[in-house]
Design a protein around this motif. Structure first.
Motif, PDB file in Angstrom:
ATOM      1  N   GLY A 231       0.824  -1.197   0.000  1.00 26.43           N
ATOM      2  CA  GLY A 231       0.000   0.000   0.000  1.00 26.43           C
ATOM      3  C   GLY A 231       0.860   1.249   0.000  1.00 26.43           C
ATOM      4  N   HIS A 232       0.209   2.387  -0.015  1.00 24.35           N
ATOM      5  CA  HIS A 232       0.927   3.662  -0.123  1.00 24.35           C
ATOM      6  C   HIS A 232       0.717   4.520   1.128  1.00 24.35           C
ATOM      7  N   GLN A 233       0.753   3.865   2.274  1.00 24.56           N
ATOM      8  CA  GLN A 233       0.562   4.554   3.543  1.00 24.56           C
ATOM      9  C   GLN A 233       1.623   5.612   3.837  1.00 24.56           C
ATOM     10  N   PRO A 234       2.892   5.453   3.378  1.00 25.57           N
ATOM     11  CA  PRO A 234       3.877   6.508   3.679  1.00 25.57           C
ATOM     12  C   PRO A 234       3.442   7.903   3.207  1.00 25.57           C
ATOM     13  N   PHE A 235       2.846   7.986   2.026  1.00 25.90           N
ATOM     14  CA  PHE A 235       2.401   9.298   1.557  1.00 25.90           C
ATOM     15  C   PHE A 235       1.257   9.814   2.431  1.00 25.90           C
ATOM     16  N   MET A 236       0.323   8.925   2.778  1.00 28.57           N
ATOM     17  CA  MET A 236      -0.804   9.344   3.606  1.00 28.57           C
ATOM     18  C   MET A 236      -0.315   9.810   4.981  1.00 28.57           C
ATOM     19  N   ALA A 237       0.701   9.105   5.510  1.00 24.95           N
ATOM     20  CA  ALA A 237       1.265   9.497   6.804  1.00 24.95           C
ATOM     21  C   ALA A 237       1.960  10.848   6.708  1.00 24.95           C
ATOM     22  N   ALA A 238       2.626  11.098   5.578  1.00 23.62           N
ATOM     23  CA  ALA A 238       3.297  12.381   5.383  1.00 23.62           C
ATOM     24  C   ALA A 238       2.288  13.521   5.342  1.00 23.62           C
ATOM     25  N   VAL A 239       1.176  13.313   4.658  1.00 17.46           N
ATOM     26  CA  VAL A 239       0.126  14.335   4.595  1.00 17.46           C
ATOM     27  C   VAL A 239      -0.422  14.610   5.993  1.00 17.46           C
ATOM     28  N   ALA A 240      -0.652  13.535   6.752  1.00 19.53           N
ATOM     29  CA  ALA A 240      -1.175  13.694   8.110  1.00 19.53           C
ATOM     30  C   ALA A 240      -0.198  14.461   8.992  1.00 19.53           C
ATOM     31  N   ALA A 241       1.106  14.168   8.848  1.00 21.97           N
ATOM     32  CA  ALA A 241       2.117  14.840   9.657  1.00 21.97           C
ATOM     33  C   ALA A 241       2.208  16.325   9.318  1.00 21.97           C
ATOM     34  N   VAL A 242       2.154  16.660   8.030  1.00 20.96           N
ATOM     35  CA  VAL A 242       2.196  18.065   7.621  1.00 20.96           C
ATOM     36  C   VAL A 242       0.987  18.814   8.176  1.00 20.96           C
ATOM     37  N   ARG A 243      -0.174  18.183   8.105  1.00 21.00           N
ATOM     38  CA  ARG A 243      -1.390  18.843   8.587  1.00 21.00           C
ATOM     39  C   ARG A 243      -1.324  19.085  10.094  1.00 21.00           C
ATOM     40  N   LYS A 244      -0.877  18.067  10.843  1.00 21.63           N
ATOM     41  CA  LYS A 244      -0.766  18.210  12.300  1.00 21.63           C
ATOM     42  C   LYS A 244       0.213  19.314  12.668  1.00 21.63           C
ATOM     43  N   THR A 245       1.326  19.373  11.959  1.00 23.07           N
ATOM     44  CA  THR A 245       2.340  20.380  12.264  1.00 23.07           C
ATOM     45  C   THR A 245       1.834  21.780  11.939  1.00 23.07           C
ATOM     46  N   MET A 246       1.178  21.945  10.802  1.00 29.46           N
ATOM     47  CA  MET A 246       0.643  23.257  10.444  1.00 29.46           C
ATOM     48  C   MET A 246      -0.451  23.695  11.414  1.00 29.46           C
ATOM     49  N   LEU A 247      -1.292  22.747  11.833  1.00 28.72           N
ATOM     50  CA  LEU A 247      -2.336  23.074  12.808  1.00 28.72           C
ATOM     51  C   LEU A 247      -1.721  23.523  14.126  1.00 28.72           C
ATOM     52  N   ALA A 248      -0.657  22.840  14.555  1.00 32.73           N
ATOM     53  CA  ALA A 248       0.008  23.207  15.802  1.00 32.73           C
ATOM     54  C   ALA A 248       0.612  24.601  15.709  1.00 32.73           C
ATOM     55  N   GLN A 249       1.228  24.914  14.556  1.00 28.45           N
ATOM     56  CA  GLN A 249       1.790  26.247  14.375  1.00 28.45           C
ATOM     57  C   GLN A 249       0.691  27.309  14.331  1.00 28.45           C
ATOM     58  N   ARG A 250      -0.377  26.978  13.656  1.00 24.24           N
ATOM     59  CA  ARG A 250      -1.484  27.931  13.534  1.00 24.24           C
ATOM     60  C   ARG A 250      -2.126  28.220  14.889  1.00 24.24           C
ATOM     61  N   ASN A 251      -2.250  27.158  15.701  1.00 26.28           N
ATOM     62  CA  ASN A 251      -2.943  27.282  16.988  1.00 26.28           C
ATOM     63  C   ASN A 251      -2.000  27.589  18.140  1.00 26.28           C
ATOM     64  N   GLY A 252      -0.695  27.590  17.875  1.00 22.63           N
ATOM     65  CA  GLY A 252       0.260  27.872  18.932  1.00 22.63           C
ATOM     66  C   GLY A 252       0.383  26.760  19.950  1.00 22.63           C
ATOM     67  N   THR A 253       0.146  25.525  19.522  1.00 22.89           N
ATOM     68  CA  THR A 253       0.233  24.379  20.426  1.00 22.89           C
ATOM     69  C   THR A 253       1.540  23.628  20.179  1.00 22.89           C
ATOM     70  N   GLU A 254       1.761  22.624  21.010  1.00 17.04           N
ATOM     71  CA  GLU A 254       3.003  21.868  20.916  1.00 17.04           C
ATOM     72  C   GLU A 254       3.109  21.145  19.574  1.00 17.04           C
ATOM     73  N   LEU A 255       4.287  21.227  18.979  1.00 22.62           N
ATOM     74  CA  LEU A 255       4.506  20.578  17.692  1.00 22.62           C
ATOM     75  C   LEU A 255       4.621  19.073  17.860  1.00 22.62           C
ATOM     76  N   PRO A 256       4.142  18.313  16.884  1.00 22.15           N
ATOM     77  CA  PRO A 256       4.364  16.860  16.917  1.00 22.15           C
ATOM     78  C   PRO A 256       5.833  16.550  16.703  1.00 22.15           C
ATOM     79  N   GLU A 257       6.184  15.283  16.811  1.00 24.94           N
ATOM     80  CA  GLU A 257       7.580  14.879  16.644  1.00 24.94           C
ATOM     81  C   GLU A 257       8.087  15.259  15.255  1.00 24.94           C
ATOM     82  N   LEU A 258       9.275  15.860  15.225  1.00 25.65           N
ATOM     83  CA  LEU A 258       9.893  16.274  13.973  1.00 25.65           C
ATOM     84  C   LEU A 258      11.154  15.454  13.718  1.00 25.65           C
TER      85      LEU A 258
END
Length: 285
Positions: A231-258
């Motif tokens: 399957g192609h889960q790595p791309f889906m995981a990358a999209v999820a990680a980018v979204r979580k990180t941008m949301l954290a930056q937008r909301n001023g919350t703790e960043l996920p693991e980088l």
């Protein structure tokens, strides 16, 4: 490593008695990650390419030139032998030949050509296959178009879902006689179906879209399956990680693991480029 040497490595995998799970790659960094982790081969899918390059769904909107250029970037970045999903070859048998020429030049180790009628015609409610005669012609054209004999050309059919087991077996037998190096099957749902193809197989079998319950390396290998996509889960995981990180930056919350900087430096080849800076951008007089 040259493109030919990568192709020879893939041929060795297809000639072995093992089944390999490829890493799903979509850009330069993902290819380097797959290589570093130890994947023997990579898979560059048309569906993921459409998302990565266009941000569009997999409905044949991506052009050959766009697909080939991304494949070229992936090939430059690693020594991983990559198999590409070239869809229907972007048209008829002559378009298939042009596709093979472009993708061979891009450095891919292998490409698959499918017998699906694409893009979907006007007012067609379900996906269908081209006629068997046209499918045979497209596979023969693909083989004739390669200039490097080490490039692997793989026939692909989804007839199991579109026409049933009998039609799929007929196409499977016929495509084996076109000069291709293997047959890629989609839509397999049971080991008994795989057994039916294995009973008439004279070439390596590749599988895509296979249920997780069937992804047993030993059992698949014993049936002549040499490549099976997870399957192609790595791309889906990358999209999820980018979204979580941008949301954290937008909301001023703790960043996920980088990714750690040393890891990013290694994947980007920073030590190599630093050495080049010292060698060629530094005045040594």
């Amino acid at each position: 490593m040259t493109a030919t040497s990568r192709r020879q490595r893939l041929r060795a995998l297809l000639a072995s008695d093992q089944c390999y799970f490829p890493g799903s790659v979509f850009d330069a960094i993902s290819a380097r990650i797959a290589q570093e982790i130890g994947f023997e081969t990579g898979m560059y899918a048309g569906s993921v390419a459409s998302l990565a390059v266009l941000g569009a769904p997999d409905i044949i909107l991506l052009t050959l030139s766009e697909f080939a250029e991304q494949a070229r970037r992936i090939g430059r970045a690693s020594d991983l032998p990559v198999i590409a999903d070239a869809d229907h070859g972007y048209g008829n048998a002559l378009n298939v030949m042009r596709s093979v020429e472009e993708l061979e030049h891009a450095g891919l180790a292998a490409l698959t050509i499918e017998d699906t009628l694409l893009p979907r015609p006007f007012d067609q409610k379900a996906v269908t296959a081209v006629s068997l005669r046209e499918g045979i012609g497209k596979m023969k054209a693909a083989v004739a178009a390669r200039s490097d004999p080490s490039l692997c050309v793989i026939a692909r059919t989804g007839a199991l879902l579109m026409g049933g087991l009998s039609d799929a077996l007929e196409r499977f037998r016929a495509y084996q006689d076109t000069g291709v190096d293997g047959v890629f099957l989609t839509g397999v749902t049971s080991m008994s179906e795989i057994d039916a193809f294995a009973a008439v197989a004279r070439l390596p079998i590749l599988l895509g879209g296979t249920p997780a319950g069937l992804l047993n390396r030993k059992e698949l290998a014993s049936r002549g399956v040499r490549i099976a996509l997870q399957g192609h889960q790595p791309f889906m995981a990358a999209v999820a990680a980018v979204r979580k990180t941008m949301l954290a930056q937008r909301n001023g919350t703790e960043l996920p693991e980088l990714v750690a900087k040393p890891d990013l430096d290694r994947l980007s080849g920073e030590p190599v480029w630093s050495a080049r800076v010292r060698a060629f951008l530094t005045d040594t007089d």
